[in-house]
Design a protein around this motif. Structure first.
Motif, PDB file in Angstrom:
ATOM      1  N   VAL A 110      44.183   8.359 -35.260  1.00  0.00           N
ATOM      2  CA  VAL A 110      44.550   9.475 -34.396  1.00  0.00           C
ATOM      3  C   VAL A 110      43.406   9.735 -33.418  1.00  0.00           C
ATOM      4  O   VAL A 110      42.281  10.014 -33.836  1.00  0.00           O
ATOM      5  CB  VAL A 110      44.848  10.753 -35.212  1.00  0.00           C
ATOM      6  CG1 VAL A 110      45.170  11.911 -34.275  1.00  0.00           C
ATOM      7  CG2 VAL A 110      45.990  10.520 -36.188  1.00  0.00           C
ATOM      8  N   PHE A 111      43.713   9.625 -32.126  1.00  0.00           N
ATOM      9  CA  PHE A 111      42.745   9.908 -31.067  1.00  0.00           C
ATOM     10  C   PHE A 111      43.169  11.174 -30.340  1.00  0.00           C
ATOM     11  O   PHE A 111      44.310  11.303 -29.912  1.00  0.00           O
ATOM     12  CB  PHE A 111      42.666   8.747 -30.076  1.00  0.00           C
ATOM     13  CG  PHE A 111      41.850   9.066 -28.856  1.00  0.00           C
ATOM     14  CD1 PHE A 111      40.463   9.083 -28.928  1.00  0.00           C
ATOM     15  CD2 PHE A 111      42.462   9.371 -27.652  1.00  0.00           C
ATOM     16  CE1 PHE A 111      39.700   9.405 -27.799  1.00  0.00           C
ATOM     17  CE2 PHE A 111      41.708   9.691 -26.532  1.00  0.00           C
ATOM     18  CZ  PHE A 111      40.330   9.705 -26.605  1.00  0.00           C
ATOM     19  N   ASP A 112      42.234  12.127 -30.222  1.00  0.00           N
ATOM     20  CA  ASP A 112      42.486  13.389 -29.530  1.00  0.00           C
ATOM     21  C   ASP A 112      41.287  13.697 -28.643  1.00  0.00           C
ATOM     22  O   ASP A 112      40.265  14.203 -29.105  1.00  0.00           O
ATOM     23  CB  ASP A 112      42.714  14.515 -30.534  1.00  0.00           C
ATOM     24  CG  ASP A 112      43.039  15.840 -29.874  1.00  0.00           C
ATOM     25  OD1 ASP A 112      43.031  15.915 -28.620  1.00  0.00           O
ATOM     26  OD2 ASP A 112      43.311  16.802 -30.597  1.00  0.00           O
ATOM     27  N   GLY A 113      41.410  13.365 -27.358  1.00  0.00           N
ATOM     28  CA  GLY A 113      40.305  13.555 -26.428  1.00  0.00           C
ATOM     29  C   GLY A 113      39.898  14.998 -26.232  1.00  0.00           C
ATOM     30  O   GLY A 113      38.801  15.280 -25.755  1.00  0.00           O
ATOM     31  N   VAL A 116      36.499  18.244 -30.504  1.00  0.00           N
ATOM     32  CA  VAL A 116      35.064  18.481 -30.354  1.00  0.00           C
ATOM     33  C   VAL A 116      34.292  17.425 -31.134  1.00  0.00           C
ATOM     34  O   VAL A 116      34.457  17.299 -32.356  1.00  0.00           O
ATOM     35  CB  VAL A 116      34.684  19.893 -30.846  1.00  0.00           C
ATOM     36  CG1 VAL A 116      33.179  20.105 -30.749  1.00  0.00           C
ATOM     37  CG2 VAL A 116      35.437  20.953 -30.046  1.00  0.00           C
ATOM     38  N   GLY A 117      33.452  16.680 -30.430  1.00  0.00           N
ATOM     39  CA  GLY A 117      32.602  15.676 -31.075  1.00  0.00           C
ATOM     40  C   GLY A 117      33.396  14.503 -31.629  1.00  0.00           C
ATOM     41  O   GLY A 117      34.629  14.445 -31.534  1.00  0.00           O
ATOM     42  N   ARG A 121      37.559  13.980 -32.268  1.00  0.00           N
ATOM     43  CA  ARG A 121      38.281  13.104 -31.343  1.00  0.00           C
ATOM     44  C   ARG A 121      38.897  11.874 -31.991  1.00  0.00           C
ATOM     45  O   ARG A 121      39.869  11.335 -31.475  1.00  0.00           O
ATOM     46  CB  ARG A 121      37.344  12.659 -30.210  1.00  0.00           C
ATOM     47  CG  ARG A 121      36.951  13.796 -29.305  1.00  0.00           C
ATOM     48  CD  ARG A 121      36.121  13.346 -28.131  1.00  0.00           C
ATOM     49  NE  ARG A 121      35.655  14.518 -27.407  1.00  0.00           N
ATOM     50  CZ  ARG A 121      34.502  14.589 -26.767  1.00  0.00           C
ATOM     51  NH1 ARG A 121      33.695  13.536 -26.744  1.00  0.00           N
ATOM     52  NH2 ARG A 121      34.162  15.697 -26.145  1.00  0.00           N
ATOM     53  N   LEU A 122      38.320  11.414 -33.089  1.00  0.00           N
ATOM     54  CA  LEU A 122      38.840  10.195 -33.702  1.00  0.00           C
ATOM     55  C   LEU A 122      38.912  10.370 -35.215  1.00  0.00           C
ATOM     56  O   LEU A 122      37.900  10.618 -35.872  1.00  0.00           O
ATOM     57  CB  LEU A 122      37.952   8.994 -33.358  1.00  0.00           C
ATOM     58  CG  LEU A 122      38.415   7.634 -33.885  1.00  0.00           C
ATOM     59  CD1 LEU A 122      39.807   7.269 -33.360  1.00  0.00           C
ATOM     60  CD2 LEU A 122      37.411   6.554 -33.512  1.00  0.00           C
ATOM     61  N   LYS A 123      40.130  10.235 -35.740  1.00  0.00           N
ATOM     62  CA  LYS A 123      40.357  10.361 -37.184  1.00  0.00           C
ATOM     63  C   LYS A 123      41.056   9.105 -37.682  1.00  0.00           C
ATOM     64  O   LYS A 123      41.831   8.478 -36.960  1.00  0.00           O
ATOM     65  CB  LYS A 123      41.211  11.585 -37.500  1.00  0.00           C
ATOM     66  CG  LYS A 123      40.544  12.910 -37.179  1.00  0.00           C
ATOM     67  CD  LYS A 123      41.456  14.075 -37.483  1.00  0.00           C
ATOM     68  CE  LYS A 123      40.762  15.409 -37.343  1.00  0.00           C
ATOM     69  NZ  LYS A 123      40.293  15.715 -36.000  1.00  0.00           N
ATOM     70  N   ALA A 140      34.761   8.918 -26.354  1.00  0.00           N
ATOM     71  CA  ALA A 140      35.084   9.477 -25.040  1.00  0.00           C
ATOM     72  C   ALA A 140      36.285  10.411 -25.123  1.00  0.00           C
ATOM     73  O   ALA A 140      36.985  10.469 -26.152  1.00  0.00           O
ATOM     74  CB  ALA A 140      35.356   8.351 -24.047  1.00  0.00           C
ATOM     75  N   THR A 141      36.561  11.114 -24.031  1.00  0.00           N
ATOM     76  CA  THR A 141      37.695  12.040 -23.979  1.00  0.00           C
ATOM     77  C   THR A 141      38.990  11.347 -23.563  1.00  0.00           C
ATOM     78  O   THR A 141      40.060  11.932 -23.674  1.00  0.00           O
ATOM     79  CB  THR A 141      37.414  13.207 -23.023  1.00  0.00           C
ATOM     80  OG1 THR A 141      37.130  12.680 -21.725  1.00  0.00           O
ATOM     81  CG2 THR A 141      36.228  14.031 -23.507  1.00  0.00           C
ATOM     82  N   THR A 142      38.888  10.115 -23.076  1.00  0.00           N
ATOM     83  CA  THR A 142      40.075   9.319 -22.754  1.00  0.00           C
ATOM     84  C   THR A 142      39.867   7.886 -23.236  1.00  0.00           C
ATOM     85  O   THR A 142      38.728   7.424 -23.375  1.00  0.00           O
ATOM     86  CB  THR A 142      40.357   9.279 -21.236  1.00  0.00           C
ATOM     87  OG1 THR A 142      39.240   8.701 -20.562  1.00  0.00           O
ATOM     88  CG2 THR A 142      40.636  10.675 -20.689  1.00  0.00           C
ATOM     89  N   LEU A 143      40.972   7.210 -23.485  1.00  0.00           N
ATOM     90  CA  LEU A 143      40.914   5.802 -23.822  1.00  0.00           C
ATOM     91  C   LEU A 143      40.710   4.978 -22.556  1.00  0.00           C
ATOM     92  O   LEU A 143      40.940   5.457 -21.445  1.00  0.00           O
ATOM     93  CB  LEU A 143      42.215   5.374 -24.511  1.00  0.00           C
ATOM     94  CG  LEU A 143      42.541   6.078 -25.828  1.00  0.00           C
ATOM     95  CD1 LEU A 143      43.907   5.629 -26.333  1.00  0.00           C
ATOM     96  CD2 LEU A 143      41.467   5.806 -26.868  1.00  0.00           C
TER      97      LEU A 143
END
Length: 198
Positions: A110-113, A116-117, A121-123, A140-143
């Protein structure tokens, strides 16, 4: 089944899991080319999900990938008894967790730009359980924008192979960051839900 082409928007398996009709990859040249799935490109939120039964966890192999180069890719893979969640965007950005299970496992990235931190952002989830990940680089905040490259199942085109040896089933892509509850629903105590309704 070398270089099988499927509809890039039809990721739903026709047979309920556990199922004897999952794709069996030989680790040599088998993979599925899903075409250029644009929803992955430059996304600020994305979820990749699939069931995997690898023949081993030592070889470098991919569950699902969209790839330009090692610094620009979105993928889930295994190498040297480690599960990798790659969201590299102009440099190595990823998370890892130890992984040695050669049975059926449900894997979710799961990516969520907007998080926080790195941990926001990445699970990564294995069998519905959020993993404690180790991070490489700042997420990053975007792929990365990987337009023009296909999403592949069971392969990553690094030039050195990285073909899956084992079984893959129920691969799916969402253009949103699924919640932990959503992931639990997908895992469904080891019997995957219908992806059309879950």
């Amino acid at each position: 089944m070398s270089n099988v082409i499927i509809n890039p928007y039809n990721f739903v398996s026709a047979i309920p899991f556990p199922n004897t009709y999952s794709l069996d990859f030989d680790g040599v040249d088998d993979y599925v080319d899903c075409g250029d799935v644009a929803v992955v490109d430059g996304a600020s939120a994305l979820t990749l999900s699939g069931w995997i039964k690898p023949a081993n966890t030592t070889n470098t192999q991919m569950l699902v990938s969209k790839f330009t180069d090692l610094n620009n890719r979105t993928s889930i893979g295994i190498s040297a008894d480690v599960l990798y969640f790659n969201v590299s965007n102009g440099g190595g950005k990823y998370a890892t967790v130890a992984f040695t299970d050669t049975g059926w496992n449900h894997i979710v990235m799961v990516f969520d730009g907007s998080g926080v931190g790195n941990t926001g952002r990445l699970k990564g989830y294995v069998n519905g359980v959020a993993q404690t990940l180790s991070y490489g680089g700042t997420i990053a905040t975007t792929l990365a924008d990987l337009a023009g490259n296909p999403v592949t199942i069971g392969f990553q085109n690094t030039g050195s192979g990285e073909y899956m040896e084992g079984n893959i089933d129920e691969v799916s892509i969402w253009s949103t960051a699924l919640s932990s509850g959503n992931v639990t629903t997908l895992y469904n105590s080891g019997t995957p839900n219908n992806l059309n309704t879950a």
